[in-house]
Scaffold this active site. Sequence first.
Site, short mmCIF file in Angstrom:
data_model
loop_
_atom_site.label_atom_id
_atom_site.label_comp_id
_atom_site.label_asym_id
_atom_site.label_seq_id
_atom_site.Cartn_x
_atom_site.Cartn_y
_atom_site.Cartn_z
N TYR A 101 0.86 -1.19 0.00
CA TYR A 101 0.00 0.00 0.00
C TYR A 101 0.91 1.24 0.00
CZ TYR A 101 -3.01 3.61 1.99
OH TYR A 101 -3.66 4.79 2.21
N ASP A 174 -1.10 -7.12 7.37
CA ASP A 174 -2.11 -6.08 7.19
C ASP A 174 -3.37 -6.80 6.69
OD1 ASP A 174 -3.78 -4.07 6.17
OD2 ASP A 174 -2.09 -2.76 5.70
N LYS A 199 -11.45 1.38 6.71
CA LYS A 199 -12.05 0.62 5.62
C LYS A 199 -13.20 -0.25 6.15
CE LYS A 199 -8.60 2.72 3.71
NZ LYS A 199 -7.29 2.12 3.53
C1 LIG Z 1 -5.92 2.51 3.72
C2 LIG Z 1 -4.91 1.48 4.02
C3 LIG Z 1 -3.87 1.70 4.94
C4 LIG Z 1 -3.68 3.04 5.63
O1 LIG Z 1 -4.72 3.32 6.50
P1 LIG Z 1 -5.21 4.82 6.86
O2 LIG Z 1 -6.35 4.57 7.78
O3 LIG Z 1 -5.58 5.49 5.58
O4 LIG Z 1 -4.06 5.50 7.53
C5 LIG Z 1 -2.98 0.68 5.20
N1 LIG Z 1 -3.09 -0.52 4.57
C6 LIG Z 1 -4.07 -0.77 3.68
C7 LIG Z 1 -4.13 -2.11 3.02
C8 LIG Z 1 -5.00 0.21 3.36
O5 LIG Z 1 -5.95 -0.04 2.45
#
Ligand SMILES: *Cc1c(COP(=O)(O)O)cnc(C)c1O
Length: 386
Positions: A101, A174, A199
């Site tokens: 990412y 992640d 998300k």
């Molecule tokens: C959006 C995202 C992040 C970062 O998160 P934020 O809440 O925007 O700081 C990290 N990893 C993945 C896979 C993401 O989609």
Amino acid sequence: MTSGTPHTRAHRAGVESDPLGSVMPPLHLSANYAFRGLGEPGPYDYARASNPTRDVLAEAMTTLEGGAGAVITGSGLGAISTIAHTLVGPDDTVVIPHDAYGGTWRLFDQLSRRGHLRLVTCDLTDLDATAACFDAEPPQLVFAETPSNPLLRITDLRALSDLAHRHGATVVADNTFCSPVFQRPLEHGCDLVVHSTTKYVNGHSDVLGGAVVAKDVATAEDLAFMANTLGHTAGSFDAWMTMRGLRTLRPRMRQHESNALAVVEALTGHPAVEQVWHPSLPDHPGHEIARRQQEGFGAMVSFDLGTREAAGACVEKLQFVSLAESLGGTESLIAHPVSMTHGAMTPEAQAAAGLTPGLLRMSVGLEDADDLVADLTAGLDRATRV
Ligand SMILES: *Cc1c(COP(=O)(O)O)cnc(C)c1O
């Protein structure tokens, strides 16, 4: 509460915990808490260190991921940054995926440029390449992202964890794309799980937030200490909103996925579409691993329409799908990775990551599947005419 499934326990987190008897846990906005006397703090003193509203969300995330404790941060990157600042120092090597990412890549790139750690990128979906990479420079921290963004590459978390542990490394996954409903990395040998709760976990595109869940209590406590030290912890209102979203996480994930399968079917049958990426497809390179390590294939779908013009024609008049970055909300979104989410990469780096000008990435929302399919099909028909 110890009985009930993890889902039920997380769903009930904080319910009836209020001494006044409110069924749902109240939102505690106070920045500070009174001491009973000198040297006699209550359960809380200052909200950056800890507060009851954030504790409810930490409890729910810990339960859902099957961990020993969690830290709730102000964003997903706040969670990843807390890990980086807690677990590695200037002589330590961190391995991240070559297609991480963008924000994660920038964070580790900047920390390495500023002397905080040593950074190596590697294709973690290729175990031979990963083994060679670990042998060349043994890592302290390995950061995986599966499924990846935007091509939904799948990393075998069990195999990666076994390999990394042989070098004594800590493995982080992640889990933003799957949420704990579809994947629980600690069950596959990982040591830490990180989320952008912005998300799916919050799921309504109205809060930024992050979480780290640790397998063992000592690491969870160390991360909590450092999140407070660094000032990365989340505000109460954001934690409360996120907990409200989390209570419907499982039914949302199921409907997201069912809608995504309808979209995938429409895409695979349309002549404008050159290729579709979704782990549910038997010809997806990670399909077998996804079947083994995930309980659902998720609702992120990518497809290639061949040219930038075709991609533009497809998205420009969509009625029910917004052209926007981010993902995981109730509303359907579509993004053009080359010009949007991955626009900061050089054209060479984009090509190396397999990102072509005709590629679109969709976060399939909770609208009626028939409407989404009709809308998208009209877009694909426009793409065939350019
Ligand atoms: C959006 C995202 C992040 C970062 O998160 P934020 O809440 O925007 O700081 C990290 N990893 C993945 C896979 C993401 O989609």
